[in-house]
Design a protein around this motif. Sequence first.
Motif, short mmCIF file in Angstrom:
data_model
loop_
_atom_site.label_atom_id
_atom_site.label_comp_id
_atom_site.label_asym_id
_atom_site.label_seq_id
_atom_site.Cartn_x
_atom_site.Cartn_y
_atom_site.Cartn_z
N GLN A 1 0.87 -1.19 0.00
CA GLN A 1 0.00 0.00 0.00
C GLN A 1 0.90 1.23 0.00
O GLN A 1 1.63 1.47 0.98
N TRP A 2 0.84 2.00 -1.07
CA TRP A 2 1.81 3.09 -1.24
C TRP A 2 1.18 4.26 -1.99
O TRP A 2 0.48 4.08 -2.98
N PHE A 3 1.46 5.47 -1.48
CA PHE A 3 1.09 6.71 -2.16
C PHE A 3 2.37 7.48 -2.46
O PHE A 3 3.17 7.74 -1.54
N GLY A 4 2.59 7.82 -3.70
CA GLY A 4 3.83 8.51 -4.03
C GLY A 4 3.74 9.34 -5.29
O GLY A 4 2.66 9.54 -5.86
N VAL A 5 4.90 9.82 -5.71
CA VAL A 5 5.04 10.66 -6.89
C VAL A 5 5.81 9.89 -7.96
O VAL A 5 6.67 9.06 -7.63
N ASP A 6 5.52 10.15 -9.22
CA ASP A 6 6.32 9.57 -10.30
C ASP A 6 7.63 10.34 -10.36
O ASP A 6 7.79 11.29 -11.12
N ASP A 7 8.58 9.93 -9.50
CA ASP A 7 9.85 10.66 -9.37
C ASP A 7 10.67 10.61 -10.66
O ASP A 7 11.33 11.59 -11.02
N HIS A 8 10.63 9.48 -11.35
CA HIS A 8 11.37 9.36 -12.61
C HIS A 8 10.89 10.39 -13.62
O HIS A 8 11.68 11.14 -14.21
N PHE B 1 9.71 30.68 -3.65
CA PHE B 1 10.37 30.35 -4.91
C PHE B 1 9.87 31.23 -6.05
O PHE B 1 10.61 31.50 -7.00
N SER B 2 8.64 31.69 -5.99
CA SER B 2 8.09 32.48 -7.10
C SER B 2 8.73 33.87 -7.17
O SER B 2 8.75 34.48 -8.24
N TRP B 3 9.24 34.38 -6.03
CA TRP B 3 9.83 35.72 -6.08
C TRP B 3 11.34 35.71 -5.85
O TRP B 3 11.96 36.77 -5.79
N TRP B 4 11.95 34.54 -5.74
CA TRP B 4 13.41 34.50 -5.63
C TRP B 4 14.02 34.93 -6.96
O TRP B 4 13.70 34.37 -8.02
N GLY B 5 14.93 35.91 -6.93
CA GLY B 5 15.60 36.37 -8.14
C GLY B 5 14.62 36.57 -9.28
O GLY B 5 13.64 37.32 -9.16
N PRO B 6 14.83 35.88 -10.41
CA PRO B 6 13.92 36.01 -11.55
C PRO B 6 12.68 35.14 -11.43
O PRO B 6 11.87 35.08 -12.35
N GLY B 7 12.50 34.47 -10.31
CA GLY B 7 11.44 33.47 -10.14
C GLY B 7 12.00 32.10 -10.49
O GLY B 7 12.63 31.93 -11.53
N LEU B 8 11.83 31.14 -9.59
CA LEU B 8 12.47 29.84 -9.77
C LEU B 8 11.60 28.88 -10.57
O LEU B 8 10.48 28.56 -10.18
N THR B 9 12.13 28.41 -11.68
CA THR B 9 11.53 27.28 -12.38
C THR B 9 11.72 26.05 -11.50
O THR B 9 12.83 25.81 -11.01
N THR B 10 10.66 25.27 -11.28
CA THR B 10 10.78 24.19 -10.31
C THR B 10 9.79 23.07 -10.59
O THR B 10 8.85 23.23 -11.38
N THR B 11 10.02 21.92 -9.95
CA THR B 11 9.10 20.79 -10.03
C THR B 11 8.07 20.91 -8.92
O THR B 11 8.40 20.80 -7.73
N GLY B 12 6.83 21.18 -9.27
CA GLY B 12 5.76 21.28 -8.28
C GLY B 12 5.29 19.89 -7.86
O GLY B 12 5.21 18.98 -8.69
N LEU B 13 4.99 19.72 -6.60
CA LEU B 13 4.59 18.42 -6.07
C LEU B 13 3.11 18.45 -5.65
O LEU B 13 2.67 19.41 -5.03
N PRO B 14 2.36 17.39 -5.95
CA PRO B 14 0.92 17.34 -5.64
C PRO B 14 0.69 16.96 -4.17
O PRO B 14 0.13 15.91 -3.87
#
Length: 344
Positions: A153-160, A278-291
């Motif tokens: 039984q596992w809840f996770g993210v598709d890390d790959h 992260f949205s206002w750091w420097g130019p705004g950080l491109t990032t992987t959002g997590l659900p």
Amino acid sequence: MITTRDIAERLGVSVSTVGRALSDDPRISEETKFRVRQAASEMGYVGNRAARMMRGASSNVVALVIPDIRNSFYSTIAHQLSKNMQAEGFQLMLSETDDDRMVELRHLRELSANRVAGVIIVPTARPHGDSVKLLRTLPHLQLLRRHPALGSQWFGVDDHEALRQATAHLVELGHTRIAYMGGPEELPTGAERLRGFHSALREGGLPDDAGRTELWPPSSVDHGRRATRRLLDGPDTPTALVLGSTQLTLGVLEELSEQGVKVPGELSVVGFGDEPGFSWWGPGLTTTGLPIQEMATGCALWLMRRLKTKPDNDGPYTSVSLGSLVLRGSTAPPGAATTTSGRG
């Protein structure tokens, strides 16, 4: 301290009637239940859950076992789970392992001794054999990380896929020297994120040695700062960096700001997680959002259903959520002209 005998004397009923009314026994009328509960509230009665559990009553406590509460991913998960549990009449208890399997075992022993209703666990890389045995006696599910010995039984993210998308974005921009910082390969999340990084390099026609890796067990803000210094001081400085840990991302941003590195002019950066800043750091950080909320709600609903239906055995259950690439200003083609610095 107010007891059930005190309530019984006040209402002129038996102690057993008070006990049954407080436990919602169907043999007691709704009128009597109301009178007993009202008196208990007015008199400041607090139930003795330990005594009720000794008589066979179930606990309403669910434990969340995590590596590090300072990681905002886990604190946000804990907050959302707590809200979901409260709505169903359960209480969330937090245990922190610091990714130490002996600490994990100690917590699980205490939780089992106190007869918690269930456990949601982010397991260590190599859980102790006794931890495995204890979890077999408790309704539980794994969150984010998955260890085969702890059930299915596992809840996770598709890390790959999350890291493949993040790295592919940099490859599509034209970067050929890309660094990756993440957690250790011994953790399933670390291994999958690293695999996603290399998959994107191969799909983009780049050799594996086009990517430089820094793996840190356990990942922390300080490790992110140290890894950034090594990255910037070494030969063949990369033109892009992709992160596989929120804590490492925080450390990287601090170090880049302190050193005045121009982002994305000198270095394009893709973070991991989406912290409020992260949205206002420097130019705004491109990032992987997590659900995060999606996973927390799914975990809570599954476990609540499990605790209420009490099946004889649990069949396998897997829930995989997808991350999303949040595009902002911290990525650009290599050498793109800009005066933007990493300072927030």
